[in-house]
Design an enzyme around this catalytic site. Sequence first.
Site, PDB file in Angstrom:
ATOM      1  CD1 TRP A 355       0.953  -0.156   3.076  1.00  0.00           C
ATOM      2  CD2 TRP A 355      -0.965   1.251   3.519  1.00  0.00           C
ATOM      3  NE1 TRP A 355       0.988   0.459   4.449  1.00  0.00           N
ATOM      4  CE2 TRP A 355       0.306   1.115   4.734  1.00  0.00           C
ATOM      5  CE3 TRP A 355      -1.963   1.802   3.816  1.00  0.00           C
ATOM      6  CZ2 TRP A 355      -0.003   1.898   5.778  1.00  0.00           C
ATOM      7  CZ3 TRP A 355      -2.120   2.549   4.833  1.00  0.00           C
ATOM      8  CH2 TRP A 355      -1.223   2.423   5.962  1.00  0.00           C
ATOM      9  CG  ASP A 356       4.838   0.822   1.526  1.00  0.00           C
ATOM     10  OD1 ASP A 356       3.901   0.044   1.797  1.00  0.00           O
ATOM     11  OD2 ASP A 356       5.826   0.792   1.858  1.00  0.00           O
ATOM     12  CD  GLU A 482       2.272  -4.534   8.982  1.00  0.00           C
ATOM     13  OE1 GLU A 482       3.734  -4.863   9.271  1.00  0.00           O
ATOM     14  OE2 GLU A 482       1.974  -4.975   7.829  1.00  0.00           O
ATOM     15  CE  LYS A 602       6.092  -2.529  11.836  1.00  0.00           C
ATOM     16  NZ  LYS A 602       5.990  -3.785  10.697  1.00  0.00           N
ATOM     17  CD  GLN A 603       2.393   0.878   9.793  1.00  0.00           C
ATOM     18  OE1 GLN A 603       2.779  -0.299  10.217  1.00  0.00           O
ATOM     19  NE2 GLN A 603       2.370   1.439   8.710  1.00  0.00           N
TER      20      GLN A 603
END
Lengths: 791, 791
Positions: A355-356, A482, A602-603
């Site tokens: 998806w980046d 994640e 994580k993000q």
Amino acid sequence: MSDSWNITQTAFRREDAGKYETIFALANGHLGIRGTVDDGRSVYHSGTFLNGFYDSEPIVYGEHAYGYADRRQRMLNVTDGTALDLWVGNDPFDLSTGTLEDFERRLDLREGVLRARYAWRSPSGVLVRLESARVVPLSRRATAALRWRIELPEEQATITVISGINSRVKADEAGADPRVGAALTRNALTKPKVEMTRDIAVLRHTTRHTRFRLVCAMGHTIETENHWFQTAERQVNDLRHRFVVTAEAGVPVTVEKFLAYEHTRDARRVKLAALAKRAVGNARQVGFDALAAEQREYLHGFWETADVTIEGDRAVQESIRFNLFHVLQAAGRDGHTNVGAKGLTGEGYEGHYFWDTEIYSLPIFSYLVPETARKLLEYRHSTLPRARLRARHLHHRGALYPWRTINGDEASAYFPAGTAQYHINADIFFAARRYALAAGDTAFLTEQLAEIAVETARFWLSLGAHIPGRGFCINGVTGPDEYTAIVNNNVFTNVMARDNLLYAADLVERVERDHPEAWARLQAALAEAVDGDGAIAADEPAAWRRAGEEMVIPYDRDRGLYPQDDSFFQKAVWDFENTPRENYPLLLHYHPLTIYRHQVLKQPDLVMALFLQGAFFRADAVRRGEPAEEIIRRNFAYYDGITTGDSSLAPCVQSIVAAETGDIDLAYRYFVKTVRMDLDDINGNVKDGIHAAAMAGTWLSVVFGFGGFRDFGGHLSFAPSLPDGWTRLRFRLRVAGGTLTVDVHPDHCDYLFARSDDDPTPVVVHHRGTSVELVPGETVSVAGPVPGASR
Amino acid sequence: MSDSWNITQTAFRREDAGKYETIFALANGHLGIRGTVDDGRSVYHSGTFLNGFYDSEPIVYGEHAYGYADRRQRMLNVTDGTALDLWVGNDPFDLSTGTLEDFERRLDLREGVLRARYAWRSPSGVLVRLESARVVPLSRRATAALRWRIELPEEQATITVISGINSRVKADEAGADPRVGAALTRNALTKPKVEMTRDIAVLRHTTRHTRFRLVCAMGHTIETENHWFQTAERQVNDLRHRFVVTAEAGVPVTVEKFLAYEHTRDARRVKLAALAKRAVGNARQVGFDALAAEQREYLHGFWETADVTIEGDRAVQESIRFNLFHVLQAAGRDGHTNVGAKGLTGEGYEGHYFWDTEIYSLPIFSYLVPETARKLLEYRHSTLPRARLRARHLHHRGALYPWRTINGDEASAYFPAGTAQYHINADIFFAARRYALAAGDTAFLTEQLAEIAVETARFWLSLGAHIPGRGFCINGVTGPDEYTAIVNNNVFTNVMARDNLLYAADLVERVERDHPEAWARLQAALAEAVDGDGAIAADEPAAWRRAGEEMVIPYDRDRGLYPQDDSFFQKAVWDFENTPRENYPLLLHYHPLTIYRHQVLKQPDLVMALFLQGAFFRADAVRRGEPAEEIIRRNFAYYDGITTGDSSLAPCVQSIVAAETGDIDLAYRYFVKTVRMDLDDINGNVKDGIHAAAMAGTWLSVVFGFGGFRDFGGHLSFAPSLPDGWTRLRFRLRVAGGTLTVDVHPDHCDYLFARSDDDPTPVVVHHRGTSVELVPGETVSVAGPVPGASR
């Protein structure tokens, strides 16, 4: 102009080799070559990569289950054409021997040519001056050119230049670190067929499992007043041209080398060797300097729109350009390839597309190079058949895009952070719509986008369920974070799916009403799709709309917070205080279950949703009668406090939303973590390749963060700010059929909208809530202090 | 006595070979040999297994993460000593050639000897009568004996009997079915050392990775009036004794073969070969008949307590005995081994030990053969050091037992249905307590059980968390139902952990108060434990008690149902109506995420909790002022409706709770699914080995289901019922220091408590809520119709 266009290495240290190979990697979206030094010996990992060129093998699972991705795909490190084997007398040119009296490598980002300069005294005492230059023209497909100019200023000697193409194809070793990815177990290229003359050398390979074909061709020119002769040498995997020069003192010899890579992923009998030889012949004919000029011209066009000016912060100015340059280099532009996680600079993440691309890189292309954005999205559209098959295999309708892939098939070997990230479907839809609207590409909107929107909406409808008493629930998913997996009603997934469903319904009705020809083509494509669900039935849009409208978005009124998912606030907060620094990133030190069990990110996940779907959250707050600003501030503060940033994708998003909440200092602190991540090797792993998405995120931080740009449904708004020390921020966007320049100063902002045609229609933008009408060609200055500036 | 003691095969069909190899497998907890036919040629899969004898290899993961199980363990198929290579003239004895004029194989469950009879006419027309017998004495460690009696009734011929030991060691191939388990990639035994004389043959192996040693020895006796001579033959992996007999018509020849297997898992220089030779020598000295007599005697003792009499249902009567016999055969009894999922009859599930032992098999041993129950639990106690290390590695306190293992290390390669099944800790604690209380084993209770209770309680305390506003939550777990994974507050896990925590606190305080010497030993053991948390601190029991008392047990008042976990009722119910029959078991046809997303069960979870923790649920209902019977009935009905029974562990539990709710017909329908599962090969996979836990579950269904037996805290209660057609059900239990016989008739129940000593203390049991005092030696008859009977 300042030096902030030049990336320079002035000292040679063996231990920096890997880092600079990445930093100085050159690529053009098709072909990437790591920036190895010219001795061919002081190399960390030489790498030549072709976008989309991979081999595959069955994935081995400890325990297998139905629907697991079945084949690994891995971008291959192909034939190396960069290595120079230079001898001066009997001494090999080897920087770890002799004395390096002068050294510099430099990449001018306006020129796109890697230039190096060496003054090296051989162990026998002979001084050699070597100047090299290397280019991978963005204007061509898969051509590279190198030039070496060698001169012995002090005394004569025999110089031997051995230049070859070599397919030893060593893959990086994978360890226990899941971020590196596993190596294929065997050499992935079959024994080559070779062709060799004095003029040209050709290596032909086939990949072992995918049976793709690759041809690499090489040719040289030599120019010198010295006496010289040439031989050709051939080993199994290694073809070399050898130039032996009796070099007089002060009489230079210049060798130019031209490489071409041609490959094909299908079985059609394309004459690859002829194509490669023609490409080498053409490049040799025009010569290195002409290719360098082409490159400069291409980049001139790019920077004209893409350049971001930041005054008062040299380090940031330099790196934002460096990052944009690498993002440009990384992106496939043939409609069959995409942006790998490490671009074409390393094999990390096996060269997969995530998806980046859509969330991090595509905004750049959508607003700066729309023709490349379209190509990247055409890739996704072209893989719809595989996405349909995947959905069918998993008993769903519509299409499910893969979490990680090269060829469009799912290649994630860990479904809780792979297949479960269904949000990839909405991410692709979201990015495709943004491109279509920003570029005004009605053809794409009514056909490719419409088809993607239909198939993803169908997927969401079949994935979720109307649960009595709750609404439309999407259970058993993993959001962007994640560190939390397999949960119900992840807010990010649900707001993105909601948008996907509602817009698909609107779009389909609009196409049917306003674009009868596109409608006919769309319906025919859907009706004929293998593994498809047929043409759009009359009741489908209403069903999508109902699911979108009834989508469950959990909200905790008592706390004024959106839980990341249904159960998030039922978990204990991670014990950050008692977690030693060396235990980060957590994923390398704690079992997934331990991480999943806690409130720890994580993000950004909910914060990412606040960024992408800000309009929804503002409306949602208003609907509840709550102050929207305050809700956004409170949610950001809560989640930011429990985000580790163990992902390189984190800081740019944290920076953007921090800026939105008005905390410019915090926004800047996150920004500097990301803006120089690769240039300063902050994570210590630049040697493995760039962090393409984080680099792209830098631009997002500047434009969406400090620029405060938002583009919800064609409503262009800005809320600029200037971090401490910045005296000016200028950037451009291609929107509304023209180019918008936003020029932020401490006490005013200038907006200029320019068009290449004579259309005088003004464009309206919003500056901190105030609408500003921009007549093409006329700068409008909005006075007033800019937040963050001049403290 | 009726034929229900004999399992008979009367027709030979090649396609049944695998099924009968399992059904006729003989084992004694140490050594297991599949029941191959005697021609050594008509074999599906010959297998010889030693409990706990395995090799290991690194597990390969598609994506690796911290804390994953790192090594596979696989029980090995070791040296085969069963194959008979018999020649009559020039014809090999091969059932697929010639004519089989008479055939029968029979296993008398009272005798434990597999006997076979063949009348075979060779392709050359010679009639051969062969009678074979085979025994793996339960009274010995790892000895087996075989006897062949051969006679030519019609004409003379040369008979050659070649009998050997052979270590070709073929492992079952693993396919995509995760239930079969993956094969090791290479032969796991090293090339053997051999020793060979006319008397004895010895093969010595080492396992490739674990470096375990194995010795197999063989010797023969021959008895005949015919002329004969013997030779010995030796190949690398194959040692043979050859007997050549000039057989006169009507003059039989009898060959007895004795095998011994000795192995060691540690490096100590045990003289295995000497031990094995001595075991063979001893067996040969006593002869086959004496070993058979030992076996009969051992089984007599077993059946005296264990036999279950069911009148009016021949098929069930036969199979309940068959199942008990196999459960007895499967169980390790040396304190270092346990019960594999397929016993010692096949390599399925790699020979691993699961919760199956504690939840399914241990009740049988606890109530019928307590000395074996103790040994099985000593195995768990002996692996505490590895369980402590595992907990430490996962950043927890106490000890975490492995979900699947041979040596005590976690070997599950799929953590969502492996490590996440933390309930294994409570299952082991629960079963160990039941044994200790039923057997009155105070030594075990105050030492081994206390240590297990402390370490598991410590684990639960560190796994869960006190969540404000909720209580003590255990998040991120998987319960017994593997169709739901990684959820919060799984009711089964939480009620079992609650019990574990509360009882550990009670037990520790009791030991400290009442058993000072045991207390000192316990504290010393804990203080000295490597990777341990030290002796019990003064405040620990209170912390365990608080966590137990505040344990969250989610309950949905509106529906009067316990959700299987926090989010269970937020999921859509599986679309059973539109699921074709061939799509079961679901795990082979749907992605795990699809299954996890729905209300659908592989096996009872909440219903299992209702069974094991019935006292809690009754008290919980009373506490809420709700009718307990109704709550149990409603919950059972709901969950039973969404249970697929895709696990062989399901039907026996469904049967027990159906009986508890009074639905005897339904209880019987589930019961027949499980009681003849292996004898009738209901799942079509008996060829791969028995379903040991399902077999054990049969006894649970009879005793806890139709017998209505419960044993909560030493309170023995019965609520007998008789399924349609049953005219009598009698079973025995070793409890309260004696043997209790429960004899159920349609119109009354007889209870008899007997003790071997003269202690006249009466025992109190409860019959459907009425207490019944039993004076030792005096039958008490409770009149009144038994539910379910005489319709």
